[in-house]
Design a protein around this motif. Structure first.
Motif, mmCIF file in Angstrom:
data_model
loop_
_atom_site.group_PDB
_atom_site.id
_atom_site.type_symbol
_atom_site.label_atom_id
_atom_site.label_comp_id
_atom_site.label_asym_id
_atom_site.label_seq_id
_atom_site.Cartn_x
_atom_site.Cartn_y
_atom_site.Cartn_z
ATOM 1 N N SER A 46 3.658 0.876 3.255
ATOM 2 C CA SER A 46 3.767 0.852 4.707
ATOM 3 C C SER A 46 2.468 0.351 5.333
ATOM 4 N N SER B 3 -0.061 2.635 1.223
ATOM 5 C CA SER B 3 0.143 2.477 2.663
ATOM 6 C C SER B 3 -1.186 2.348 3.402
ATOM 7 N N ARG C 80 5.588 3.068 -1.850
ATOM 8 C CA ARG C 80 5.297 3.097 -0.405
ATOM 9 C C ARG C 80 4.218 2.063 -0.092
#
Length: 1032
Positions: free
Chosen positions: A230, A204, A228
Motif C-alpha cells: 500500500s 507499505s 501488502r
C-alpha cells in the motif's frame, strides 16, 4: 550383565530427565549482557524496561524481563517483544476523548534512540518486534541481516528511513517481514529471492517506484500468503505473468498507488484462494473487470477511491461469502439492483460518495448479518420514511451504523425510526428532512452518535432525548427547532461528550444551581437564548475543550472562574453578545493551534497578553483601548503560533512596536478602524507568510509598500484611509503576483500607475481612489484576467476560512464604494470585481482595453481630468452594474453599445462635455436624469428633447461610407419626398380630369366670395365700435 547395566543407566537417564523436564533454565549470561547493552542505547520515556536493570542482573532471570521470551530448556533468548502499540480506533466503541488519551499514552510509550549491535549476541533469536516506535529517521541496521535464525521481523511504523538494505535477503529463514509505515525506498527487490520461506510481506509506504519488475520478484516467493504494498508509488504497466507461483495468496493490498488500467490486474484473477483484496485509492477507470467474479472466496473487497464510472454489475452481488464491500468514493451511476439482497454474508456495505440515484432496494432489509450501511453523498431523492420501510426487515434488528449524510433525502422522520434498537451511529445530516423529531427516538437505547444537522427539522426537542443513556455525540445544529429545553432533556445523558445544536431558536431554562449529568468536551449552542446572565452551570464542565456560546443574548460580565478554565480550551467563541468588563491575561493555553473569538462584544480596557499557543484570535468590534506594544512584545523568547489576528474596530492607539520578528506564522493581520499612528516598523517585512493585511481607517504615515516586498504570498492589501505616502512600486506586479485585493484609497500616494501593475492577473478589487496619482490609465488593464472572467468564485480557501469552526462568519471583509454608496462586503466578497481610480489627477483617454473586463461589476473613474471619448466597445462589459465617469472632460457621444448593458443600474456621466442623444434602452431611460447633467445631451431621461439643429446623429450611417465618405441627412431627404408626394396627390387628379378641375375652381371662387363677405362684415362692426368709443 552388561546389558542389565546399560538398561539401568538408560533408566536413570530417563528418570533424571523427567525430574528436570519441568524446571526452567535461566537466561544465558552473555545474552543478559547483550540485552542490557541494547537498553543502554534505547530511549525509554515511560520506563517500560525498568526490569532490565544492572543491579538486578545477578539476581533476576532475564527471561522474566519485560518483552523477553526464552527457550524453556536451554535458556536462550528466542523472542523480543518491544512493540509500542498504536491505538486502534473503533467508531462503535471509541469516543474522541478516549482516542486522544490513547494517542497521548502511545506517544509517551514509544522507544527511541539507537539499536545496539549487541543484538547479534542473541544468536538463537527467532522473533524480533520493534514496531510502533520512533527511531527518528535512522536507517535499518545492516547487521540485522546477520541474524540468520530470525523467522519473524517487524520494524513497521518505527520511524526508520532511507534505503532498505538488500542484505536482508540473507535472512533465509524469515516467514514474516513487515517494514511498512516507514519512510523507506528501494532500488530493486532482487533481494526478495533470498527469502523462499516468506509467508507475510509488508512494504507499505515504502517507495518502490524504481522497482519496475516488482511483480516478477514477488513471484519468487512460493510460500507467500499475505502481500501488502500500500502507498508504494506503484504505477504503469505490469508485464503479463505466464504463471503465478504464490497461488496460495489470501491477502493482497495494493491500495493508495497510481494504477489506472484494470488490464494490469489479470494476474490477480487466478488467485482463487484470495480472501481479502484491496485496490482502494488508485486511479482505476471504467467498469469493474468481469474476471473479478472468479475470486469466489472473497470476504473483503475494497474498490473505494477510484474512478469506476459504470453501473454496479449484478454479478458483483453474487459473492455469497463477502462480508465487507466498499465501493465508496467512485463515480458509480444508475441504481442499486435488488440483487444486492444476495450478499447474505454481508456485514458492512459502503456505497457512499457516488452518483447513485433511485431508491434504496427493499432487499437490503433482508440481509440479517448486516451491521453497517453507508449510502451518504448520493442522489437518492427519496423520503426518509421510505428508507426506514425498506430496512424494516431482519436487518433492523442488528444494524449498528446507518449513514445517509447528504443524500438528497426529504420527508418527515417517522416513528419507524424507533425500530433500530441496536443502532449505534445514525447520520442523517445535510438533507432536506423536515417536520419534528419523533418521540420514538428515545427507543434507540444503544445510540452513541446522532447527526441531524443542516436539515429543516422544526418543532420542539422531544423530552425522550433524555432516555438516550449511551449517547456520546449529538449534532442537531442548523435546523429550525424552537421552544424551551429543560433539565429533563438531559436527565440520563451521562455519557454525552459532544453537543452541537447551534443556529436554532431554542431557549435553555434551567435552575441557577443546575449541575448537568454529563462532562462535555465540545459544547456548541450558538444562537440559543442563554442570557441575559452568563450560564453558571458551565462551571461544572471541567473537561470542556471546545465552547461556542456566540450570539446567545448574554448581557453580563464573565465570572472569574470562567477565565480559569480558559487554559484548557482549544476552541472558545463567545462573540456577538453584549459581554462587558476587561479581558484578563491568558498566558497559558495548553493546546497548540487554539482558537479564541471574543469579537462583537463590549469588552474594554487594555489588550490582554495571550499564550503563544493561540493560533486564531479575534477581538474585533469591542471597546479595547490603549497601546498594542505589550501585546506584541509579550514573551519575545517564544515563537508565536498565531496565524490569524484580528484587532480591528476598537479604540487602540499609539505606534506599532517593532516586535513582529516572532510572528512569522501570521497569515492574516487586521488592525483596521483604530487610532494607530506613526509609521509601520520594518519588522513587518518579516511576515513572509502573510496573506491578508488590513490597516485601513487609522492614522498611519510614512512608506509601507516597500516593506512588503518579501511578503510574496499576499492576497489582500487594504491600507486605505491613512496618511501613507510614496509611489506605487514597479516591482508590485511580480513580487506580489498573487494579489487579489489591492486597496490604497484615501492616502497620499503620488506618481503614475505603473504598467507593471497589470501583471496582477488575479486581481479582483483595485481601489486607488482619493490619492494624488497622475498620468494615464495603463492600457494593459486587459491583463487582469480574473476580472475578465464571468461569475468567478476562485478565491483561495484561506480568505474565507471560518473565523470559528462552528460558525459561518467569513474572515475577509472590505469597505467598497459601489453604486455611489460605501458598504462593507464580506459574505459575497468573492463574487465582486471592481476598479476605482476616482479622485486623482489621471489624464488621457479611457483605454478601450478596459471593455475586455467582462467580469467587472463596478468601474469608477470620476473626479479626474480624463479626455476623449467613451470607448465604443464599452457594451462588451456584460457584467457591469455601476459606471461613474463624472467630473472629467470626456467629449463626443454616448456609445450606442452602452444600451446593451442589461445589468447597469447606476450610471453617472455628469459634468463632462458629452453631446448628442442618449441611446435608447430600458436601462438608460430608467436612470435618474442627474446622471447626465452638465453635458450637451438630450432625450430621455432628460426633459429637453432633441431638435433638428441641436441633434447630432449617434452613429455614422454605414451607407454614407460607400459614397466617398459623404454623409446623407435623411431629414431633408424625407421632407423633399413628402413635398413631392403631397403635391401630386392633390394636384395630379385636377390636371388629368377637366370636370373635377372646373368644380374645384368654382368651389374656390365661392369660398373666396364667402370669406370676403365675412371679412367686410367684421371690419364694419369693428369700425362702428371704434366710432362710438371716440364719440365721432
Amino acid at each position: 550383565m552388561y546389558a542389565s547395566l546399560r538398561l539401568i543407566a538408560l533408566t536413570l537417564t530417563v528418570f533424571l530427565w523427567l525430574l528436570t523436564a519441568d524446571s526452567e533454565v535461566g537466561c544465558i549470561q552473555s545474552e543478559r549482557h547483550a540485552l542490557l547493552n541494547l537498553k543502554q542505547h534505547l530511549i525509554d520515556p515511560s520506563n517500560r524496561l525498568a526490569s532490565w536493570s544492572w543491579a538486578a542482573a545477578a539476581d533476576v532471570d532475564c527471561c522474566h524481563w519485560f518483552g523477553v521470551v526464552c527457550h524453556k530448556h536451554t535458556g536462550h533468548v528466542l523472542q523480543l517483544h518491544l512493540r509500542s502499540f498504536f491505538p486502534v480506533y473503533d467508531e462503535l466503541t471509541t469516543n474522541d476523548a478516549q482516542w486522544d488519551a490513547q494517542l497521548q499514552a502511545y506517544e509517551r510509550s514509544k522507544f527511541g534512540g539507537k539499536i545496539n549491535p549487541s543484538l547479534l549476541d542473541l544468536k538463537h533469536l527467532i522473533y524480533l518486534d520493534l514496531s510502533g516506535n520512533n527511531f527518528n529517521g535512522t536507517q535499518i541496521p545492516k547487521f540485522l541481516s546477520s541474524m540468520g535464525s530470525l523467522r519473524y521481523l517487524n520494524l513497521s511504523n518505527a520511524g526508520f528511513g532511507g534505503l532498505i538494505p538488500h542484505q536482508l535477503g540473507n535472512l533465509s529463514n524469515l516467514h514474516y517481514l513487515n517494514l511498512g509505515d516507514n519512510n523507506l525506498y528501494v532500488k530493486n527487490l532482487q533481494w526478495l529471492s533470498g527469502l523462499p520461506l516468506l509467508q507475510h510481506l509488508d512494504l507499505s509506504f515504502a517507495n518502490l517506484s524504481q522497482a519496475s519488475n516488482w511483480l516478477q520478484e514477488v513471484n519468487k516467493l512460493p510460500s507467500l500468503l499475505k502481500l501488502r504494498f500500500s502507498y508504494c508509488d506503484l504505477s504503469g504497466f505490469i508485464p503479463p505473468m505466464p504463471s503465478i507461483n504464490f497461488s496460495s495468496l489470501t491477502t493482497l493490498d495494493l491500495s493508495l498507488n497510481s494504477f489506472e488500467n484494470t488490464s494490469i490486474l489479470f494476474w490477480v484473477f487466478g488467485l482463487h484462494n484470495l480472501v481479502s483484496f484491496d485496490l482502494s485509492n488508485n486511479q482505476f477507470q471504467g467498469p469493474i473487470p468481469v474476471h473479478l467474479q472468479n475470486l469466489t472466496s472473497l470476504r473483503h473487497l475494497d474498490l473505494s477511491g477510484n474512478v469506476f464510472n459504470s453501473s454496479i454489475p449484478n454479478w458483483l452481488y453474487s459473492f455469497s461469502h463477502l462480508e465487507f464491500l466498499n465501493l465508496g468514493s467512485n463515480n458509480w451511476q444508475g441504481t442499486i439492483s435488488s440483487a444486492i439482497g444476495n450478499l447474505t454474508s454481508a456485514i458492512s456495505i459502503d456505497l457512499s460518495l457516488n452518483g447513485l440515484e433511485g431508491k434504496v432496494p427493499r432487499s437490503l432489509g433482508n440481509l440479517c448479518n448486516l451491521r453497517v450501511i453507508r449510502l451518504s453523498l448520493n442522489k437518492w431523492s427519496q423520503e426518509i420514511s421510505e428508507i426506514f420501510k425498506s430496512l424494516s426487515g431482519c436487518v433492523s434488528n442488528g444494524l449498528q451504523i446507518l449513514d445517509l449524510f447528504y443524500a438528497l433525502l426529504s420527508g418527515h422522520l417517522t416513528d419507524e425510526l424507533g425500530q433500530f434498537k441496536n443502532l449505534v451511529i445514525l447520520s442523517l445530516g445535510s438533507n432536506s428532512i423536515s417536520g419534528p423529531i419523533p418521540w420514538s427516538i428515545g427507543n434507540l437505547s444503544s445510540l452513541r452518535s446522532l447527526e441531524l444537522q443542516s436539515n429543516q427539522i422544526n418543532g420542539t426537542l422531544p423530552q425522550s432525548f433524555g432516555l438516550l443513556s449511551k449517547l456520546e455525540s449529538l449534532n442537531i445544529g442548523l435546523n429550525m427547532l424552537e421552544g424551551v429545553v429543560l433539565e429533563v432533556h438531559f436527565a440520563n445523558l451521562m455519557r454525552l461528550k459532544t453537543l452541537v445544536a447551534s443556529q436554532n431558536q431554542l431557549t435553555l431554562e434551567v435552575s441557577d444551581n443546575w449541575t448537568p449529568p454529563f462532562q462535555l468536551n465540545t459544547l456548541v449552542l450558538g444562537s440559543w437564548n442563554l442570557g441575559p446572565k452568563f450560564p453558571l452551570w458551565l462551571y461544572s464542565q471541567k473537561q470542556l475543550l471546545s465552547l461556542d456560546i456566540s450570539n446567545t443574548g448574554i448581557i453580563d460580565a464573565v465570572p472569574p472562574w470562567f477565565w480559569n478554565l480558559s487554559s484548557q480550551f482549544h476552541y472558545l467563541n463567545i462573540s456577538h453578545n453584549q459581554i462587558y468588563g476587561e479581558i484578563p491575561h491568558i498566558p497559558l493555553i495548553f493546546s497548540i493551534f487554539s482558537t479564541i473569538d471574543m469579537s462583537s462584544n463590549h469588552f474594554k480596557g487594555p489588550l490582554p497578553c495571550i499564550s503563544s499557543n493561540v493560533s486564531f484570535l479575534d477581538l474585533s468590534n469591542n471597546l479595547l483601548s490603549g497601546s498594542i506594544s505589550h501585546f506584541l512584545c509579550y514573551k519575545m523568547n517564544e515563537l508565536k503560533q498565531m496565524s490569524y489576528l484580528n484587532l480591528g474596530k476598537n479604540l487602540l492607539s499609539g505606534k506599532i512596536s517593532n516586535c513582529w520578528m516572532k510572528w512569522q506564522g501570521l497569515l492574516a493581520l487586521n488592525l483596521a478602524s483604530n487610532n494607530f499612528s506613526g509609521s509601520i516598523p520594518a519588522s513587518i517585512g518579516s511576515l513572509i507568510n502573510l496573506e491578508s493585511l488590513h490597516l485601513y481607517n487609522n492614522k498611519f504615515s510614512g512608506k509601507l509598500l516597500s516593506l512588503l516586498k518579501n511578503c510574496k504570498d499576499l492576497l489582500t492589501v487594504d491600507i486605505g484611509e491613512n496618511k501613507f505616502v510614496g509611489s506605487i512600486p514597479r516591482w508590485i506586479g511580480h513580487k506580489l503576483s498573487s494579489l487579489m485585493i489591492l486597496s490604497l484609497h484615501s492616502n497620499n500616494f503620488y506618481g503614475q500607475i505603473p504598467d507593471e501593475i497589470c501583471a496582477l492577473s488575479s486581481l479582483q478589487i483595485l481601489d486607488l481612489s482619493h490619492n494624488k496619482l497622475f498620468g494615464s490609465i495603463p492600457k494593459c488593464v486587459n491583463n487582469f484576467s480574473m476580472m475578465a472572467k464571468i461569475n468567478n468564485t476562485n478565491y483561495p480557501a484561506f480568505l474565507f476560512v471560518q473565523s470559528a469552526i462552528y460558525s459561518s462568519n467569513p474572515s475577509e471583509s472590505e469597505f467598497l464604494v459601489i453604486k455611489g454608496k460605501s458598504l462593507e462586503y464580506s459574505t459575497i466578497l468573492r463574487l465582486i470585481n471592481i476598479i476605482d481610480l476616482s479622485n486623482n489627477n489621471l489624464s488621457g483617454e479611457i483605454p478601450k482595453e478596459v471593455a475586455s473586463l467582462q467580469g467587472l461589476q463596478s468601474l469608477n473613474l470620476s473626479l479626474n481630468i480624463l479626455t476623449g471619448r467613451i470607448p465604443e466597445n464599452i457594451g462588451d462589459m456584460g457584467s457591469i452594474e455601476s459606471i461613474d465617469f463624472s467630473l472629467n472632460q470626456l467629449s463626443g457621444h454616448i456609445p450606442q453599445s452602452m444600451s446593451s448593458l442589461t445589468f447597469l443600474s447606476h450610471l453617472n456621466l455628469s459634468k463632462n462635455n458629452l453631446s448628442g442623444r442618449i441611446p435608447s434602452s430600458t436601462q438608460l431611460q430608467s436612470l435618474n436624469a442627474s446622471s447626465f447633467f452638465g453635458n450637451k445631451l438630450c432625450g430621455p431621461p432628460l426633459t429637453n428633447n432633441c431638435t433638428i439643429n441641436y441633434v447630432k446623429p449617434n452613429i455614422e450611417n454605414k451607407r454614407s461610407k460607400d459614397f466617398g465618405g459623404l454623409k446623407v441627412n435623411w431629414f431633408f431627404v424625407s421632407m423633399a419626398l413628402g413635398f413631392v408626394v403631397g403635391f401630386w396627390v392633390v394636384l395630379g387628379p385636377l390636371l388629368w380630369n377637366k370636370k373635377w378641375r372646373i368644380l374645384y375652381f368654382q368651389y374656390l371662387d365661392h369660398l373666396g366670395y364667402k370669406l370676403s363677405g365675412v371679412v367686410a362684415q367684421t371690419w364694419c362692426s369693428i369700425v362702428t365700435k371704434c366710432c362710438k368709443i371716440l364719440n365721432i
